[in-house]
Design an enzyme around this catalytic site. Structure first.
Site, PDB file in Angstrom:
ATOM      1  N   ASP A   1       0.857  -1.187   0.000  1.00 45.32           N
ATOM      2  CA  ASP A   1       0.000   0.000   0.000  1.00 45.32           C
ATOM      3  C   ASP A   1       0.891   1.235   0.000  1.00 45.32           C
ATOM      4  O   ASP A   1       1.731   1.394   0.885  1.00 45.32           O
ATOM      5  CB  ASP A   1      -0.876  -0.039   1.266  1.00 45.32           C
ATOM      6  CG  ASP A   1      -2.038   0.930   1.178  1.00 45.32           C
ATOM      7  OD1 ASP A   1      -2.128   1.659   0.171  1.00 45.32           O
ATOM      8  OD2 ASP A   1      -2.846   0.946   2.129  1.00 45.32           O
TER       9      ASP A   1
ATOM     10  N   ASP B   1      -3.444   2.529  -5.717  1.00 45.62           N
ATOM     11  CA  ASP B   1      -2.273   2.568  -4.848  1.00 45.62           C
ATOM     12  C   ASP B   1      -2.146   1.380  -3.908  1.00 45.62           C
ATOM     13  O   ASP B   1      -1.386   1.431  -2.958  1.00 45.62           O
ATOM     14  CB  ASP B   1      -2.275   3.876  -4.049  1.00 45.62           C
ATOM     15  CG  ASP B   1      -3.539   4.042  -3.229  1.00 45.62           C
ATOM     16  OD1 ASP B   1      -4.481   3.257  -3.438  1.00 45.62           O
ATOM     17  OD2 ASP B   1      -3.588   4.945  -2.387  1.00 45.62           O
ATOM     18  N   GLU B   2      -2.903   0.322  -4.131  1.00 44.72           N
ATOM     19  CA  GLU B   2      -2.677  -0.853  -3.290  1.00 44.72           C
ATOM     20  C   GLU B   2      -2.961  -2.131  -4.060  1.00 44.72           C
ATOM     21  O   GLU B   2      -3.728  -2.138  -5.025  1.00 44.72           O
ATOM     22  CB  GLU B   2      -3.513  -0.806  -2.010  1.00 44.72           C
ATOM     23  CG  GLU B   2      -4.994  -0.682  -2.263  1.00 44.72           C
ATOM     24  CD  GLU B   2      -5.830  -0.759  -0.988  1.00 44.72           C
ATOM     25  OE1 GLU B   2      -5.460  -1.504  -0.053  1.00 44.72           O
ATOM     26  OE2 GLU B   2      -6.860  -0.083  -0.943  1.00 44.72           O
TER      27      GLU B   2
END
Lengths: 382, 405
Positions: free
Chosen positions: B21, B114-115
């Site tokens: 993350d 973003d993860e």
């Protein structure tokens, strides 16, 4: 209310009337009912869903006149199951009692006053042979759309010009055109009507015994008040149905039939249908069956290298350039199922252009252009 | 170079699931080329209004958090520097990060920009251990993208996600197998995946505050209170059991095998014409992205968020896959119209196409009377022009002069 009626006549008329009862009556519960009116002219049964009305008149000896509104679904279920004995129906307080042989039913009634008035049958504009009409409608509805998003295409367009009715239907992927002779009341009669395909199909299916069908039309009101009606005799009762015409303009599709073709093929229908059924077993949803016409043959092919594949060849009489063309197998079978005659005449121009299908009474006969089916190809993208 | 063995290395045997993350992704990307912003509270968000998309850790210490209204953020931290998000840059960084993940294992499941979850069971021969993979990823991303990435290493996806949260900022947390219950049980119940506000409230009412409380409640009781499925699932999770697989997906842009786009209005909108124009813009964008990716989809979904943040979605599955703007748009508008909103005030609309398949092999039923050169050709031409001249060189006329940048 009190009368005695033949079991088959009642069952047939009830089953027919019940078809126009809405499945979900929603806010108007009395629409779930069939209205029974016993009067001097016999027994009348009515069903209505605000779009389509059904009315049957049965020659019945009425002992006591009267009316009742009872659940159409229940009445139809009961009538279907009755033994083959005369049926006695009478009012019993607020209930209707029905006796047949030793079976006895008692049914709750709904208030008759709340039942809406059925639309009047519009003026009769002509008549047509029932069997011919049934056959024509069955062919025409093949291409009708089922997508409620495009209501205009869920209809069959009737173009009446003098002694000919043209029935047109399309779902944008295929088009059927059927021409039919009829007997207008006035020789110069000309009218258009867009009739829900489902209603027209149901009406056609319930026509039996070759009786004449009266066509009643109030199309030229201009607004959404267009109404078409049919009346005929079937199953020992006089029937009439009316339905609201679809509002909107049907696309001008007649000119889509190509005037010329590059390739024509004649193939035996039964053999082709069998082959298409077999080969399309490996065609996934919405994937094409490919037909290659060349060298006095048509080769059918479906599937791809990754999964399953199938192919088959048939004799075909060819005229013109070889061509490979892909179709949705279901649409192709629909068309082949609708044409009549032992052979099919296929007229093609290009792989991305529509192909026109017509039946032929024999291998060397002229194509029968009374019914034509135009089918757009199914292609791989990119 | 021979490194001395790390004696503090936790036992990561069997911890083959990683949750990676990016920390304050939008904020970090926005500030990485701005040394002048280093150490300052930075808030990323857009428009006259809108919400905080991301906040730097400095801003977070003032209580600013993502999802908060910009007004509230300004009140909490008046000295914050507000930066507009640059989506093109963000998606480029995101794509590069996902590429880095894929260099370590092929089983990468992006959850958002973003993860991502990674299953590294197949990479152990190459890297030695799950922790080695995690270190490699953190180093490479820090090196190539100059942004921090926190990684959770655990036996299951749920635990890995919890671990990465503990790892922030810029850290690495391993949940060894034998410490799973010790790790889980002190956590608050609402930290578990799938426990939202409503479920948390229900659990609190039962007096269950920690995961440990949940674990020691008979499963039958939980089933009765929460329903068969959720009850059993939470009980299993509380003991660290979780059979959620990591499903490799096509790309970071399409975590659910779908392509979609949302737009938050500058101010709440009740004019259906404005909404439809926005739907056209979104459909244009989504269809262009599908064509660029060489895919087409059958299910069109419209998302509507009202001024009070309630959100509804409506979808329809078409008869065949499409990547053409007019088809996506027509479906989107119809779905929206059928909502019958009667000028309800809207905050956001979104268009998404799901059920993506390879466009090259998707068959297309041709239509009677359609022009030989139809929308497909027109859109191909648009794609070429955009490729050459960029951005919104060619777009529907309705979208011109909307005053948008």
């Amino acid at each position: 209310m009190k009368f005695r009626v033949d079991r088959d006549v009642l069952a047939d008329a009830v089953a027919w009337t019940a078809r126009s009862i809405p499945a979900r009556p929603g806010t108007i519960p009395q629409l779930a009912g069939i209205l029974m009116v016993a009067g001097p002219d016999g027994l009348e049964l009515s069903g209505f869903d605000y779009e389509t009305s059904a009315h049957a008149q049965l020659p019945v000896e009425v002992a006591d006149e009267g009316k009742a509104l009872i659940s159409g679904r229940l009445l139809a279920d009961i009538c279907r199951a009755l033994p083959d004995r005369p049926v006695d129906v009478s009012m019993d307080g607020a209930k209707v009692s029905l006796t047949c042989g030793s079976s006895r039913f008692s049914m709750q009634t709904m208030p008759v006053e709340d039942y809406p008035a059925l639309p009047e049958l519009p003026p009769v504009v002509g008549s047509v042979d029932g069997d011919a009409f049934a056959a024509a409608v069955a062919q025409a509805v093949t291409a009708a759309g089922r997508d409620d998003m495009l209501p205009v295409l869920t209809g069959v367009k009737l173009e009446i010009e003098g002694a000919t009715i043209s029935l047109l239907a399309t779902d944008r992927f295929r088009l059927s055109l059927r021409e039919l002779d009829w007997r207008p009341e006035q020789n110069e009669f000309s009218a258009n009507a867009l009739v829900p395909a489902k209603v027209l199909g149901d009406t056609a299916r319930s026509l039996t015994g070759g009786s004449a069908l009266q066509v009643a039309l109030a199309a030229d009101g201009g607004g959404s008040d267009g109404l078409i009606g049919f009346s005929w005799t079937a199953g020992g009762s006089d029937r009439r149905t009316t339905t609201r015409l679809i509002d909107g303009s049907f696309p001008n599709v007649r000119q889509l039939f190509p005037a010329t073709s590059e390739t024509t093929a004649v193939v035996e229908v039964a053999a082709l249908v069998e082959a298409v059924r077999r080969v399309s077993l490996v065609a996934g949803r919405n994937t094409p069956i490919r037909l290659t016409f060349s060298d006095a043959q048509v080769s059918l092919e479906a599937g791809n290298g990754e999964e399953a594949q199938a192919s088959e060849s048939l004799d075909a009489a060819l005229d013109g350039e070889p061509i490979t063309i892909g179709f949705n197998p279901t649409y192709l079978l629909d068309g082949l199922g609708a044409i009549t005659g032992s052979h099919v005449h296929v007229a093609m121009t290009l792989p991305a252009r529509p192909a026109a299908f017509a039946g032929m009474p024999g291998e060397d006969a002229e194509p029968d252009l009374q019914f034509r089916y135009l089918l757009m190809p199914l292609r791989m993208q990119g | 170079m021979v490194r001395p063995p790390d004696t503090r290395q936790p036992d990561d045997t069997g911890c083959t699931i990683l949750h990676a993350d990016m920390d304050a992704f939008y904020a970090c990307v926005a500030t990485r080329d701005r040394p002048d912003l280093a150490g300052l509270p930075v808030v990323v968000g857009g428009g006259q209004r809108g919400v905080v998309l991301s906040a730097s850790y400095e801003a977070r210490s003032f209580g600013v958090g993502s999802g908060m209204s910009m007004t509230r953020a300004r009140r909490l931290c008046p000295q914050a520097v507000v930066v507009r998000p640059e989506f093109e840059q963000l998606s480029a960084v995101s794509a590069a990060v996902m590429e880095t993940f894929r260099s370590a294992t092929s089983v990468v499941e992006p959850l958002s920009m973003d993860e991502a979850f990674l299953d590294v069971a197949g990479s152990l021969r190459r890297f030695g251990s799950p922790v080695a993979v995690a270190r490699y990823l953190r180093e490479r991303i820090a090196d190539e993208q100059r942004i921090p990435c926190s990684v959770g290493v655990a036996p299951t996806a749920q635990l890995a996600k919890l671990a990465s949260r503990r790892a922030k900022p810029d850290g690495l947390v391993v949940v060894p197998r034998h410490t799973v219950t010790a790790f889980l049980h002190p956590l608050a119940v609402d930290e578990l995946w799938g426990v939202g506000e409503k479920t948390a409230e229900q659990l609190h009412r039962l007096g269950l505050r920690t995961v440990g409380d949940l674990a020691h409640t008979p499963v039958a009781t939980l089933r009765r209170a929460l329903g068969e499925s959720l009850g059993s699932r939470l009980h299993a999770m509380a003991w660290g059991y979780d059979d959620r697989p990591v499903t490799p997906r096509r790309g970071p842009d399409e975590p659910e095998h779908s392509i979609g786009s949302d737009e938050t209005f500058g101010h709440d909108v009740d004019d259906p014409e404005v909404v439809c124009r926005e739907l056209l813009g979104l459909s244009t964008k989504v269809a262009a992205r599908m064509r660029a990716a060489g895919v087409a989809g059958r299910t069109v979904t419209v998302k509507v968020r009202f001024a009070d943040f309630t959100t509804i979605t409506r979808s329809r599955t078409l008869r065949e896959a499409t990547n053409l703007t007019p088809e996506v748009y027509a479906t989107a508008v119809d779905l929206f119209t059928r909502l019958g909103l009667q000028r309800a005030r809207l905050r956001l609309v979104g268009v998404r196409v799901e059920g993506l398949v390879d466009a090259a092999t998707a068959p297309r039923q041709l239509m009677l009377g359609a022009r030989d050169h139809g929308w497909e050709d027109a859109e191909r031409a648009v794609d070429k022009a955009v490729e050459r001249f960029g951005g919104s060189t060619v777009r529907p006329a309705t979208l011109i002069s909307t005053g948008r940048p």
